[in-house]
Enzyme design. Structure first.
Site, PDB file in Angstrom:
ATOM      1  N   TRP A  21       3.719   5.183  11.464  1.00  0.00           N
ATOM      2  CA  TRP A  21       4.049   4.295  10.240  1.00  0.00           C
ATOM      3  C   TRP A  21       5.480   3.789  10.641  1.00  0.00           C
ATOM      4  O   TRP A  21       6.378   4.324  10.450  1.00  0.00           O
ATOM      5  CB  TRP A  21       4.094   5.224   9.180  1.00  0.00           C
ATOM      6  N   LYS A  74      -2.054   3.121  -9.559  1.00  0.00           N
ATOM      7  CA  LYS A  74      -3.494   3.328  -8.826  1.00  0.00           C
ATOM      8  C   LYS A  74      -3.882   1.882  -8.338  1.00  0.00           C
ATOM      9  O   LYS A  74      -4.352   1.677  -7.094  1.00  0.00           O
ATOM     10  CB  LYS A  74      -4.338   4.237  -9.518  1.00  0.00           C
ATOM     11  N   GLU A  82      -1.805   0.101  -5.653  1.00  0.00           N
ATOM     12  CA  GLU A  82      -2.140   0.552  -4.295  1.00  0.00           C
ATOM     13  C   GLU A  82      -3.259   0.308  -3.729  1.00  0.00           C
ATOM     14  O   GLU A  82      -3.568   0.232  -2.516  1.00  0.00           O
ATOM     15  CB  GLU A  82      -1.471   1.976  -4.167  1.00  0.00           C
ATOM     16  N   ASN A 136       8.751  11.744  14.374  1.00  0.00           N
ATOM     17  CA  ASN A 136       8.562  11.322  12.730  1.00  0.00           C
ATOM     18  C   ASN A 136      10.008  11.195  12.361  1.00  0.00           C
ATOM     19  O   ASN A 136      10.690  12.533  12.330  1.00  0.00           O
ATOM     20  CB  ASN A 136       7.713  12.193  12.261  1.00  0.00           C
ATOM     21  N   GLY A 137      10.395  10.293  11.610  1.00  0.00           N
ATOM     22  CA  GLY A 137      11.778  10.165  10.979  1.00  0.00           C
ATOM     23  C   GLY A 137      12.587   9.130  11.359  1.00  0.00           C
ATOM     24  O   GLY A 137      12.027   7.990  11.864  1.00  0.00           O
ATOM     25  N   CYS A 145       5.045   9.305   9.916  1.00  0.00           N
ATOM     26  CA  CYS A 145       4.190   9.411  11.049  1.00  0.00           C
ATOM     27  C   CYS A 145       3.532  10.609  11.028  1.00  0.00           C
ATOM     28  O   CYS A 145       4.247  11.626  10.295  1.00  0.00           O
ATOM     29  CB  CYS A 145       5.294   9.265  12.318  1.00  0.00           C
ATOM     30  N   HIS A 198       8.476  -7.358 -27.070  1.00  0.00           N
ATOM     31  CA  HIS A 198       9.788  -7.596 -26.528  1.00  0.00           C
ATOM     32  C   HIS A 198       9.714  -8.126 -25.116  1.00  0.00           C
ATOM     33  O   HIS A 198      10.738  -8.383 -24.586  1.00  0.00           O
ATOM     34  CB  HIS A 198      10.499  -5.994 -26.316  1.00  0.00           C
ATOM     35  N   LYS A 221       0.739   8.607   3.110  1.00  0.00           N
ATOM     36  CA  LYS A 221       0.542   9.620   2.308  1.00  0.00           C
ATOM     37  C   LYS A 221       1.783  10.424   2.055  1.00  0.00           C
ATOM     38  O   LYS A 221       2.000  10.799   0.789  1.00  0.00           O
ATOM     39  CB  LYS A 221      -0.540  10.482   2.629  1.00  0.00           C
ATOM     40  N   ARG A 276      -1.024   9.868   7.252  1.00  0.00           N
ATOM     41  CA  ARG A 276       0.269   9.966   7.257  1.00  0.00           C
ATOM     42  C   ARG A 276       0.935   8.443   7.631  1.00  0.00           C
ATOM     43  O   ARG A 276       2.086   7.987   7.485  1.00  0.00           O
ATOM     44  CB  ARG A 276       0.834  10.819   8.334  1.00  0.00           C
ATOM     45  N   GLU A 302       0.124   5.386 -14.454  1.00  0.00           N
ATOM     46  CA  GLU A 302      -0.481   6.005 -13.466  1.00  0.00           C
ATOM     47  C   GLU A 302      -1.592   4.905 -12.968  1.00  0.00           C
ATOM     48  O   GLU A 302      -2.063   4.661 -11.845  1.00  0.00           O
ATOM     49  CB  GLU A 302      -0.798   7.291 -13.665  1.00  0.00           C
TER      50      GLU A 302
HETATM   51  C1  F6R Z   1       0.398   7.285  -5.328  1.00  0.00           C
HETATM   52  C2  F6R Z   1       0.891   8.080  -4.396  1.00  0.00           C
HETATM   53  C3  F6R Z   1       2.512   8.169  -4.483  1.00  0.00           C
HETATM   54  C4  F6R Z   1       2.960   9.678  -4.282  1.00  0.00           C
HETATM   55  C5  F6R Z   1       4.621   9.771  -4.021  1.00  0.00           C
HETATM   56  C6  F6R Z   1       4.994  11.163  -3.810  1.00  0.00           C
HETATM   57  O1  F6R Z   1      -0.915   7.292  -5.398  1.00  0.00           O
HETATM   58  O2  F6R Z   1       0.203   8.824  -3.740  1.00  0.00           O
HETATM   59  O3  F6R Z   1       3.099   7.342  -5.150  1.00  0.00           O
HETATM   60  O4  F6R Z   1       2.653  10.317  -5.464  1.00  0.00           O
HETATM   61  O5  F6R Z   1       4.812   9.436  -2.715  1.00  0.00           O
HETATM   62  O6  F6R Z   1       4.299  12.193  -3.135  1.00  0.00           O
HETATM   63  P1  F6R Z   1       4.142  13.571  -3.191  1.00  0.00           P
HETATM   64  O7  F6R Z   1       3.358  14.145  -4.641  1.00  0.00           O
HETATM   65  O8  F6R Z   1       3.715  14.009  -2.080  1.00  0.00           O
HETATM   66  O9  F6R Z   1       5.778  13.972  -3.497  1.00  0.00           O
END
Ligand code: F6R
Length: 594
Positions: A76, A475, A478, A102-103, A2, A494, A589, A28, A471
């Site tokens: 969120w 990407k 998501e 938030n929390g 949030c 395997h 995020k 967020r 990675e």
């Molecule tokens: C993927 C992504 C998330 C963040 C993860 C860690 O694209 O954005 O997997 O990498 O939530 O976030 P940070 O780097 O802010 O600790």
């Protein structure tokens, strides 16, 4: 998670300021949004609904709400479904107090039962709603916003950042933080409380970062800070920070989405990431060299950057080194001791799992905690012994892009310092090389059209490139919502080979170098079973159905050049499938809950 923004002003109407701040924090959380404004006649007006901030603004004509103090929230959902009644602000039953939070309040069921027995009526299914009721209970006798809030927080278990608005106090907001971020913005006429500096950066570049377990009373005149035990913190001990981020970086410029803009910023952001103070890099390198073992911890994309760092530390610097997902750190604790250096990587510096891992490392008496982080002043930066900032500017798109490549390069700087490798020449060329990786965009758009309806994607690589495969898969998952897996090519036979059928797209990361022949053999095995090979390589090969040409480079910068086309593939796939790449479903995020 949030996002919170609150403002109290001597002169300005706050509703437009709050809406603008909410839009900047929308990354967020974006399942619902709401605002409460107190007018000069002592009326709190709450407007909240399911959907995005813009919808709220248009549906309720928020700009017409009058008042110089207010709170706002983008949600969120954690406790309670996505509905209007569960959106924030949440009110106390007599309407004296409004809260944005938030929390997670872990003991909310117990508190709710107790408050209900005392006659409080609840209107939502949220954990948050216990907070305004608890504060109101105290406020009815105390009439002191700080004292009432202090009494309430003593009852709360869990993690929180919240801001309270009081019906009879147009001059005051009270905020509290416990393991969740809350920062004060010190405008001339208006003061702010927000989850993130981006929310108020348009109004002031002066901030005070609250310490954990602090409570703040905010008025247009200034702030008073208290510990949550009620001791006032001396004003002179809390200096203002001048924020370095520029407002211009918060626009999309001419790009359709923040994510695309952030992908394209990488030739520049990588250079800013490399512009570190050499003395700081040297000091960190010394710390790591002096440790018996290094433990790297992070989550998501940052974890993939940590894996790349681990690979070089182990193979080139010959250091004893392991990578632990922050969310699993607790179970790996036996490996931490006084001779361990812990390195935490995070874009936001607020990821709850990462902060928890650092807390545990401290408890186990880790020799030192070093962080590589984008958000200066974040909880992680403040809890570390030494910090290197990514300097890549705010990353608004939910998917990590430029922060990932910045992490890889900052990690490289440390490792190059340890190994004594001279990389100045390579780094000078890097911006131009990334530009060439970006030239793959038209091909990525074409591939997105071809493969948009495939249910599964695989990404394979060998050795130090394996985290790039992970990675690339993350990407794609998501942003496109297509199932994807990234794995070492050696693992295919395997088990996973059983899933390959005619037309399955497999991205094969095959840069020139020692593992090239092996991975080409793996690609042949895949193609023989019907897979369509998308080679990410310096040159075409007959086994590749499509060649994504990346520039030649030395090993340590190769992951950056390889990942850029994969970011573009994920982005193109999202737009092709009509997804919003900036706000992927179900994601936030900054994951500030465990
Ligand atoms: C993927 C992504 C998330 C963040 C993860 C860690 O694209 O954005 O997997 O990498 O939530 O976030 P940070 O780097 O802010 O600790």
């Amino acid at each position: 998670m949030c996002g919170i923004i609150a403002a109290v002003s001597s002169e300005e109407e706050v509703a437009p300021i709050l809406m603008e701040g909410l839009k900047r924090e929308e990354y967020r959380g974006y399942d619902s949004a709401g605002v409460a404004v107190l007018n000069g006649k002592g009326t709190i007006t709450v407007r909240k609904d399911v959907g995005r901030v813009k919808q709220l603004e248009e549906r309720y004509d928020i700009a017409r709400l009058h008042g110089k103090v207010g709170i706002a929230h983008t949600r969120w959902a954690t406790h309670g479904g996505v509905s209007q009644k569960n959106a924030h602000p949440q009110m106390s039953c007599h309407g004296e107090v409004a809260i944005v939070h938030n929390g997670i309040i872990e003991n909310y069921l117990e508190l709710k039962k107790e408050l209900r027995a005392a006659g409080h009526a609840f209107a939502s299914e949220t954990d948050t709603e216990v907070i305004p009721h608890l504060i109101e209970e105290e406020y009815e006798t105390e009439r002191d916003p700080v004292k009432a809030t202090l009494s309430a927080v003593k009852r709360l278990n869990g993690q929180y950042a919240f801001v309270a608005l009081f019906k009879d106090r147009p001059d005051v907001l009270v905020g509290a933080r416990f393991d969740a971020p809350l920062v004060v913005g010190m405008g001339e006429r208006t003061k702010f409380l927000a989850s993130d500096v981006l929310a108020f950066l348009a109004h002031t570049d002066r901030a005070i970062f609250l310490d954990n377990k602090e409570l703040v009373e905010l008025s247009p005149r200034g702030v008073r800070i208290f510990t949550i035990r009620g001791r006032e913190v001396a004003a002179k001990s809390r200096k203002e920070t001048q924020l370095a981020w520029e407002l211009g970086s918060l626009t999309k410029a001419n790009y359709a989405h923040y994510t695309l803009k952030e992908i394209h910023e990488q030739p520049t952001t990588i250079q800013s990431a490399l512009a570190q103070d050499p003395a700081k890099v040297r000091a960190i390198a010394e710390r790591l060299k002096g440790a018996r073992s290094v433990v790297l911890t992070a989550a998501g994309s940052s974890y993939h950057a940590a894996l790349l760092m681990r690979s070089r530390l182990a193979t080139e610097a010959k250091m004893r080194c392991e990578t632990i997902l922050s969310g699993e750190f607790e179970r790996e604790l036996p490996f931490i001791g006084e001779d361990t250096a812990v390195v935490a990587l995070s874009q936001s510096g607020e990821t709850a799992d990462v902060l928890e891992a650092v807390k545990m490392a401290r408890k186990s008496k880790a020799g030192s905690v070093v962080s590589i982080v984008n958000a200066a002043g974040s909880s992680l930066a403040r809890q570390s012994d030494q910090v290197l900032l990514l300097n890549c500017g705010p990353e608004v798109g939910v998917a990590a892009t430029k922060s990932f490549t910045a992490q890889v390069m900052v990690g490289n700087l440390i490792i190059d310092e340890i190994t004594g490798r001279d990389t100045m020449g390579d780094h000078k060329k890097l911006g131009a090389l990334v530009e060439r990786s970006l030239e793959t965009e038209p091909l990525m758009k074409r591939l997105a059209k071809i493969y948009r309806d495939r249910p599964d994607f695989y990404f394979i690589a060998r050795g130090g490139n394996y985290p790039v495969a992970q990675e690339g898969a993350l990407k794609l998952k998501e942003l496109s919502y297509i199932h994807a897996e990234g794995m070492p090519a050696s693992e295919l036979k395997h088990g996973t080979l059983a899933l390959i059928e005619k037309g399955t797209p497999v991205v094969v990361i095959a840069p020139d170098g020692p593992g090239y022949d092996d991975i080409i053999s793996n690609a042949q095995e895949l193609a023989a079973r019907g897979a369509e090979i998308i080679g990410v390589a310096q040159r075409p090969h007959p086994v590749f159905k499509h060649t994504v040409k990346i520039p030649a480079s030395n090993g340590s910068i190769a992951p950056v050049l390889e990942v850029v086309p994969l970011q573009l593939l994920a982005y193109s796939m999202a737009t092709e499938r009509k997804n919003d790449p900036d706000y992927p479903r179900n994601l936030a995020k900054s994951v500030t809950v465990k």
